[in-house]
Design a protein around this motif. Structure first.
Motif, PDB file in Angstrom:
ATOM      1  N   TYR A  83       0.713  -1.270   0.573  1.00  9.72           N
ATOM      2  CA  TYR A  83      -0.495  -0.007  -0.321  1.00  9.72           C
ATOM      3  C   TYR A  83       1.577   1.481   0.247  1.00  9.72           C
ATOM      4  O   TYR A  83       2.152   1.261   0.796  1.00  9.72           O
ATOM      5  N   TYR A  84       0.801   2.214  -1.033  1.00 10.95           N
ATOM      6  CA  TYR A  84       0.930   3.381  -1.276  1.00 10.95           C
ATOM      7  C   TYR A  84       0.400   4.672  -0.680  1.00 10.95           C
ATOM      8  O   TYR A  84      -0.966   3.971  -1.145  1.00 10.95           O
ATOM      9  N   LEU A  85       1.209   5.793   0.128  1.00  8.65           N
ATOM     10  CA  LEU A  85       0.757   7.223  -0.485  1.00  8.65           C
ATOM     11  C   LEU A  85       1.465   8.196  -1.036  1.00  8.65           C
ATOM     12  O   LEU A  85       2.473   7.849  -1.598  1.00  8.65           O
ATOM     13  N   ALA A  86       0.429   8.629  -1.578  1.00  9.83           N
ATOM     14  CA  ALA A  86       0.925   9.879  -3.050  1.00  9.83           C
ATOM     15  C   ALA A  86       0.169  10.652  -2.423  1.00  9.83           C
ATOM     16  O   ALA A  86      -0.957  10.283  -2.233  1.00  9.83           O
ATOM     17  N   LEU A 139      -2.372   3.749  -2.960  1.00  7.31           N
ATOM     18  CA  LEU A 139      -2.310   2.784  -4.168  1.00  7.31           C
ATOM     19  C   LEU A 139      -2.077   2.061  -3.364  1.00  7.31           C
ATOM     20  O   LEU A 139      -1.325   1.058  -2.747  1.00  7.31           O
ATOM     21  N   LYS A 140      -2.896   0.386  -4.488  1.00  2.00           N
ATOM     22  CA  LYS A 140      -2.744  -0.675  -3.990  1.00  2.00           C
ATOM     23  C   LYS A 140      -1.830  -1.225  -5.250  1.00  2.00           C
ATOM     24  O   LYS A 140      -2.901  -2.049  -5.865  1.00  2.00           O
ATOM     25  N   PRO A 141      -1.159  -1.648  -5.453  1.00  2.00           N
ATOM     26  CA  PRO A 141      -0.587  -1.890  -7.098  1.00  2.00           C
ATOM     27  C   PRO A 141      -0.687  -3.478  -7.109  1.00  2.00           C
ATOM     28  O   PRO A 141      -0.579  -4.396  -5.889  1.00  2.00           O
ATOM     29  N   ARG A 142      -1.646  -4.296  -7.781  1.00  2.00           N
ATOM     30  CA  ARG A 142      -1.907  -5.579  -7.736  1.00  2.00           C
ATOM     31  C   ARG A 142      -1.110  -6.500  -9.286  1.00  2.00           C
ATOM     32  O   ARG A 142      -0.325  -7.719  -8.742  1.00  2.00           O
ATOM     33  N   THR A 143       0.877  -5.237 -10.124  1.00  2.00           N
ATOM     34  CA  THR A 143       1.517  -5.734  -9.752  1.00  2.00           C
ATOM     35  C   THR A 143       2.780  -4.905 -10.058  1.00  2.00           C
ATOM     36  O   THR A 143       2.784  -4.414  -9.288  1.00  2.00           O
ATOM     37  N   ALA A 170       6.407  20.461  -9.031  1.00  2.00           N
ATOM     38  CA  ALA A 170       8.535  20.715  -8.286  1.00  2.00           C
ATOM     39  C   ALA A 170       8.021  20.861  -6.862  1.00  2.00           C
ATOM     40  O   ALA A 170       6.579  21.640  -6.220  1.00  2.00           O
ATOM     41  N   ALA A 171       8.619  19.939  -6.237  1.00  2.00           N
ATOM     42  CA  ALA A 171       8.424  20.042  -5.429  1.00  2.00           C
ATOM     43  C   ALA A 171       9.810  19.929  -3.983  1.00  2.00           C
ATOM     44  O   ALA A 171      10.945  19.405  -5.125  1.00  2.00           O
ATOM     45  N   GLU A 172       9.444  20.007  -2.579  1.00  2.00           N
ATOM     46  CA  GLU A 172      11.337  19.427  -2.042  1.00  2.00           C
ATOM     47  C   GLU A 172      11.736  17.907  -1.936  1.00  2.00           C
ATOM     48  O   GLU A 172      12.498  17.838  -1.689  1.00  2.00           O
ATOM     49  N   ARG A 173      10.706  16.966  -2.859  1.00  2.00           N
ATOM     50  CA  ARG A 173      10.666  15.616  -2.419  1.00  2.00           C
ATOM     51  C   ARG A 173       9.701  15.239  -3.179  1.00  2.00           C
ATOM     52  O   ARG A 173       8.984  15.560  -3.846  1.00  2.00           O
ATOM     53  N   GLY A 174      10.119  13.760  -3.720  1.00  2.00           N
ATOM     54  CA  GLY A 174       8.966  13.712  -4.526  1.00  2.00           C
ATOM     55  C   GLY A 174       8.008  12.451  -3.287  1.00  2.00           C
ATOM     56  O   GLY A 174       8.375  12.250  -2.246  1.00  2.00           O
ATOM     57  N   TYR A 175       6.862  12.945  -4.023  1.00  2.00           N
ATOM     58  CA  TYR A 175       5.727  12.230  -2.422  1.00  2.00           C
ATOM     59  C   TYR A 175       5.226  11.419  -2.827  1.00  2.00           C
ATOM     60  O   TYR A 175       3.248  10.873  -3.408  1.00  2.00           O
ATOM     61  N   LEU A 176       5.221  10.328  -3.001  1.00  2.00           N
ATOM     62  CA  LEU A 176       5.424   8.391  -3.118  1.00  2.00           C
ATOM     63  C   LEU A 176       6.350   7.873  -2.156  1.00  2.00           C
ATOM     64  O   LEU A 176       7.501   7.602  -1.696  1.00  2.00           O
ATOM     65  N   HIS A 177       5.017   7.368  -0.905  1.00  2.00           N
ATOM     66  CA  HIS A 177       6.181   6.127   0.238  1.00  2.00           C
ATOM     67  C   HIS A 177       5.068   5.006   0.385  1.00  2.00           C
ATOM     68  O   HIS A 177       4.200   5.219   0.008  1.00  2.00           O
ATOM     69  N   ALA A 178       6.023   4.102   0.424  1.00  2.00           N
ATOM     70  CA  ALA A 178       5.886   3.201   0.387  1.00  2.00           C
ATOM     71  C   ALA A 178       5.084   2.450   1.457  1.00  2.00           C
ATOM     72  O   ALA A 178       5.760   2.367   2.898  1.00  2.00           O
ATOM     73  N   GLY A 200       7.030  16.375   5.089  1.00  2.00           N
ATOM     74  CA  GLY A 200       7.083  17.967   4.931  1.00  2.00           C
ATOM     75  C   GLY A 200       5.761  17.657   4.482  1.00  2.00           C
ATOM     76  O   GLY A 200       4.903  18.321   5.508  1.00  2.00           O
ATOM     77  N   GLU A 201       4.906  17.983   2.886  1.00  2.04           N
ATOM     78  CA  GLU A 201       3.831  18.230   3.237  1.00  2.04           C
ATOM     79  C   GLU A 201       2.803  16.962   3.328  1.00  2.04           C
ATOM     80  O   GLU A 201       1.566  16.583   3.748  1.00  2.04           O
ATOM     81  N   PHE A 202       3.300  15.562   3.570  1.00  2.99           N
ATOM     82  CA  PHE A 202       2.398  14.687   4.529  1.00  2.99           C
ATOM     83  C   PHE A 202       2.368  15.063   5.670  1.00  2.99           C
ATOM     84  O   PHE A 202       1.532  14.192   6.203  1.00  2.99           O
ATOM     85  N   ALA A 203       3.091  15.616   6.529  1.00  2.00           N
ATOM     86  CA  ALA A 203       2.797  15.656   7.636  1.00  2.00           C
ATOM     87  C   ALA A 203       1.947  17.055   7.895  1.00  2.00           C
ATOM     88  O   ALA A 203       1.906  17.763   9.385  1.00  2.00           O
ATOM     89  N   ALA A 204       1.419  17.703   7.341  1.00  2.00           N
ATOM     90  CA  ALA A 204       0.538  18.554   7.495  1.00  2.00           C
ATOM     91  C   ALA A 204      -0.615  18.381   8.057  1.00  2.00           C
ATOM     92  O   ALA A 204      -0.567  16.794   7.710  1.00  2.00           O
TER      93      ALA A 204
END
Length: 228
Positions: A83-86, A139-143, A170-178, A200-204
């Protein structure tokens, strides 16, 4: 040497929390995550899946060749739920459902999603309107295709924040998190969450409150495949 965050240790594997911006493999003389982990934990380790440099979050490393072989079988059979957060700045074409299509090579190492489904990449998702110009995706990748989630969100018209390869703002990091892993290992259910690196923005405030509602993503009833 960069210190890696240990989420959990099992007799057969380690669960680490990869920081954003760290290469998985050693490149140009800079140690990658696997080599750093071998040094930090002073043991041989075998990778069983990988994360892009842009992506932070949970990563499994096997302690033995036998465990690595068993994990590869679990992954190949789709028995490891990931499961991922974006975060994206643009509203998607649809708020939840299925993203499915063949992955085709594009220019300069990028990929694109085709309308065909001969050997498709498959991703299930929910999205949440959190604040102005910010939407959170679960997000839940099945492949497990290269750049699958990054291409999937671009195909929705919502490229990942900080992912400029795929037209993200553009941002200070890529906002994709496993964010989470869930699987059965030798008859025992295993569940892990990566709360570190949600910066970053995940912590807002509003974003963090929505993420707290997703604390057990394996309990969330995703639609059946084929129901979209």
């Amino acid at each position: 040497m960069q210190t890696l965050v240990l989420v959990a240790e099992h007799p057969d594997f380690l669960v680490l929390n990869k920081p954003c911006g760290l290469n998985f493999h050693t490149e140009d003389g800079a140690l990658g995550l696997v080599e750093l982990a071998k040094l930090q934990f002073a043991m041989p380790l075998w990778p069983v899946h990988r994360l892009d440099k842009l992506t932070s979050g949970l990563l499994l490393l096997a302690k033995t060749k036998q465990a690595a072989s068993e994990f590869q079988e679990l992954f190949s059979q789709g028995q490891v739920d990931k499961y991922y957060l974006a975060i994206a700045s643009a509203k998607p074409k649809k708020k939840q459902g299925l993203i499915k299509g063949d992955m085709l090579k594009a220019r300069n190492g990028s990929w694109k999603l085709a309308k065909t489904s001969n050997k498709p990449a498959i991703t299930q998702f929910f999205s949440y309107a959190v604040q102005a110009k910010r939407r959170l995706f679960l997000l839940k990748p099945r492949t497990g295709r290269t750049h699958q989630l990054r291409v999937a969100l671009k195909s929705l018209g919502s490229p990942i924040l900080g992912d400029q390869r795929y037209a993200g703002e553009a941002a200070e990091r890529g906002y994709l998190h496993a964010y989470a892993l869930h699987f059965v290992w030798h008859g025992e259910p295993q569940s892990f969450i990566a709360e570190e690196n949600l910066d970053g923005e995940f912590a807002a405030t509003a974003m963090a409150e929505q993420i707290r509602l997703l604390a057990k993503p394996w309990d969330i009833p995703f639609p059946r495949l084929g129901a979209n």
